[in-house]
Design an enzyme around this catalytic site. Structure first.
Site, PDB file in Angstrom:
ATOM      1  N   PHE A 149       0.809  -1.222   0.000  1.00 44.32           N
ATOM      2  CA  PHE A 149       0.000   0.000   0.000  1.00 44.32           C
ATOM      3  C   PHE A 149       0.836   1.263   0.000  1.00 44.32           C
ATOM      4  O   PHE A 149       0.367   2.324  -0.406  1.00 44.32           O
ATOM      5  CB  PHE A 149      -0.933   0.019   1.219  1.00 44.32           C
ATOM      6  CG  PHE A 149      -0.237   0.293   2.534  1.00 44.32           C
ATOM      7  CD1 PHE A 149       0.049   1.583   2.942  1.00 44.32           C
ATOM      8  CD2 PHE A 149       0.130  -0.748   3.376  1.00 44.32           C
ATOM      9  CE1 PHE A 149       0.696   1.842   4.143  1.00 44.32           C
ATOM     10  CE2 PHE A 149       0.771  -0.507   4.579  1.00 44.32           C
ATOM     11  CZ  PHE A 149       1.060   0.793   4.968  1.00 44.32           C
ATOM     12  N   SER A 226       5.894  -6.893   3.914  1.00 46.78           N
ATOM     13  CA  SER A 226       6.460  -7.197   5.224  1.00 46.78           C
ATOM     14  C   SER A 226       7.277  -8.485   5.173  1.00 46.78           C
ATOM     15  O   SER A 226       7.091  -9.339   4.295  1.00 46.78           O
ATOM     16  CB  SER A 226       5.348  -7.337   6.257  1.00 46.78           C
ATOM     17  OG  SER A 226       4.578  -8.503   6.010  1.00 46.78           O
ATOM     18  N   CYS A 281       9.733   1.278   3.670  1.00 46.09           N
ATOM     19  CA  CYS A 281      10.717   0.309   4.166  1.00 46.09           C
ATOM     20  C   CYS A 281      12.110   0.902   4.237  1.00 46.09           C
ATOM     21  O   CYS A 281      12.995   0.314   4.851  1.00 46.09           O
ATOM     22  CB  CYS A 281      10.711  -0.944   3.305  1.00 46.09           C
ATOM     23  SG  CYS A 281      11.313  -0.699   1.620  1.00 46.09           S
ATOM     24  N   GLU A 382       9.438  -3.614  13.320  1.00 48.04           N
ATOM     25  CA  GLU A 382       9.237  -2.608  12.270  1.00 48.04           C
ATOM     26  C   GLU A 382       7.910  -1.905  12.546  1.00 48.04           C
ATOM     27  O   GLU A 382       6.839  -2.481  12.377  1.00 48.04           O
ATOM     28  CB  GLU A 382       9.211  -3.257  10.884  1.00 48.04           C
ATOM     29  CG  GLU A 382       9.083  -2.226   9.764  1.00 48.04           C
ATOM     30  CD  GLU A 382       8.987  -2.861   8.376  1.00 48.04           C
ATOM     31  OE1 GLU A 382       9.443  -2.226   7.420  1.00 48.04           O
ATOM     32  OE2 GLU A 382       8.447  -3.973   8.272  1.00 48.04           O
TER      33      GLU A 382
END
Length: 498
Positions: A149, A226, A281, A382
């Site tokens: 996303f 992820s 990320c 994270e």
């Protein structure tokens, strides 16, 4: 309420599964669209369309492919504001950030335009008497991409332009949270002259993902998301005989040495930690302050953090927008409140933040945590939000050991004026992308993007030369055309190339 569609065979296709997901405007919290979740049959229809298209596209001339890509690049440039508005409306990031996303994606389209150079083969003549050897690269067939996303236009453009430039056909499964940008990319590709079925967009959830991983006609799968899902994609894809390229999560460290320009380092820490609301990320999520730099550096970061303008992405004065969902916002907030209980000092607390007139939006303020224990969840996990952790280290050696002990190895950076220290760092640090006084070292399109350790699953990074290698397969051809004067005859000995 607007219903989204799939894009299959060069045209919109209404969802037939009866299952839908909500698409929100994160700035208001209101659901504005719903996206269909594809059934197995709908995924199969897209794959069949791509397989049929490959029969001609896979053998289309390089000139034909590049002419389409050049036209596509022109259309993307003409529609970049429109695409950015779609991103802002569904993701929430500010318009300038969305424009930057489109521009970085277009870099890969531009790279794809040079595919005649990128897939050039090799030829060795006279390797033996009148024997030549050629190495060529050919497309794989039908390939798929599953995208996140946080960059609904850029990450798809990391994948499909190179894939189709190499002669493959493509199935894109974008995030169900912000699907409109990917759909628009497919419409524009069709307008550029891309034949029907070469690029398809299948909206969906895990049902669609699993079918893409299982389908026997799909040869390769690219993924960005992820770490747990990247592991799943790799294992399930390999189980079903796929080539897999899966990029996972990160916990990126920014090391600041005592000789660094602390004002510059503080500016860059703000940009890297809070840009895109931390939903990337490559965000810097940990600053490692070495020696006696910590207190002054934290003060400078805190001063800047408190002055950031947070608001809807459509407001030109906003520097940071909302998070993608209400649930994600609440999860990010829980890390801040939990960090205090686990020994961290909360210097700036962004929880409980609201924007007047947008109280139902998914907003959160920026948070700065100092002296964070490496055992705290805020350090270990994270977070994927605007939370910056600061840890202290007495020496460079202590700092590099701390960074290298992370299970992730996506990106990292060092801030220093010492060239020797920077050189040592770039060789010693265990990460795939390294910045020297550059906080987010995302490579330009003709270099490949990807990390180490739990940030990458598969053998290839994405785009650049690795992207070409991933979307093609090598073939070596050995030929001999006998001279009419040759006597021929039988020889059962092993070829010696003499």
């Amino acid at each position: 309420m607007q219903n989204m569609n799939h894009w299959i065979g060069g045209k919109p296709v209404e969802g037939a599964s009866g299952r839908f997901g909500p698409v929100y405007n994160p700035a208001t919290g209101a659901q504005e669209k719903q996206v269909p979740f594809a059934s197995v049959d709908e995924v199969d229809a897209a794959v069949a369309s791509a397989k049929a298209a490959f029969e001609s596209w896979g053998t289309a001339s390089l000139a034909k492919r590049t002419s389409v890509l050049f036209k596509y690049r022109e259309l993307l440039d003409a529609h970049r504001d429109e695409i950015a508005e779609l991103i802002t409306a569904e993701h929430g990031k500010v318009h300038s950030d969305a424009l930057g996303e489109v521009a970085r994606g277009m870099e890969i389209v531009e790279l794809a335009c040079s595919v005649p150079q990128l897939v050039k083969g090799e030829l060795s003549t006279q390797v033996s008497t009148r024997v030549d050897v050629a190495a060529i690269r050919q497309p794989l067939g039908v390939v798929a991409g599953i995208t996140p996303f946080n960059f609904p236009a850029m990450v798809p453009m990391w994948m499909f332009p190179l894939a189709i430039a190499c002669g493959n056909t493509f199935i894109l499964k974008p995030s169900e949270k912000d699907p409109s940008a990917s759909y628009r990319l497919a419409e524009l590709a069709s307008e550029a002259g891309l034949p029907d079925g070469v690029l398809n967009v299948v909206q969906g959830d895990k049902v669609a993902v699993d079918r893409l991983l299982e389908h026997p006609d799909i040869t390769a799968v690219s993924f960005v998301g992820s770490t747990p899902i990247a592991k799943y994609i790799q294992l399930k894809g390999i189980e079903h005989g796929k080539r897999v390229q899966a990029l996972g999560g990160a916990k990126n460290h920014m090391l600041v040495l005592p000789d660094a320009d602390l004002d510059f380092a503080a500016d860059q820490a703000i940009n890297a930690a809070y840009g895109s609301a931390g939903e990337r990320c490559m965000a810097v999520s940990v600053v490692v302050a070495v020696g006696d730099t910590g207190d002054e550096l934290v003060d400078k970061i805190a001063e800047r953090a408190k002055g950031l303008k947070i608001g809807p992405g459509s407001d030109a004065s906003s520097e940071m927008g909302p998070l993608i969902t209400r649930e994600h916002r609440d999860k990010v907030a829980s890390y801040v409140t939990g960090a205090a209980a686990q020994g961290a000092e909360v210097v700036v607390d962004g929880t409980g933040f609201t924007v007047p007139g947008h109280e139902d939006g998914f907003f959160i303020g920026v948070s700065l945590l100092d002296k964070v224990p490496v055992t705290a969840d805020a350090y270990k996990d994270e977070i994927f939000g605007p939370v910056l952790c600061v840890v202290r280290a007495e020496t460079y050696d202590e700092a590099i050991a701390l960074i290298n002990s992370s299970r992730w190895g996506n990106g990292t950076a060092i801030f220093t004026r010492d060239g020797g220290a920077a050189r040592r760092f770039q060789l010693e640090v265990q990460a795939g992308m390294v910045g020297v006084n550059v906080p987010i070292p995302v490579p330009v399109g003709y270099h490949s993007f990807g990390g180490w350790k739990d940030s990458l699953f598969g053998d290839h990074h994405i785009y650049g030369n690795d992207g070409i290698a991933f979307y093609t397969q090598g073939k070596v051809i050995t030929t001999r055309w006998p001279d009419p004067a040759d006597g021929g005859g039988i020889n059962l000995g092993f070829p010696s190339n003499s």
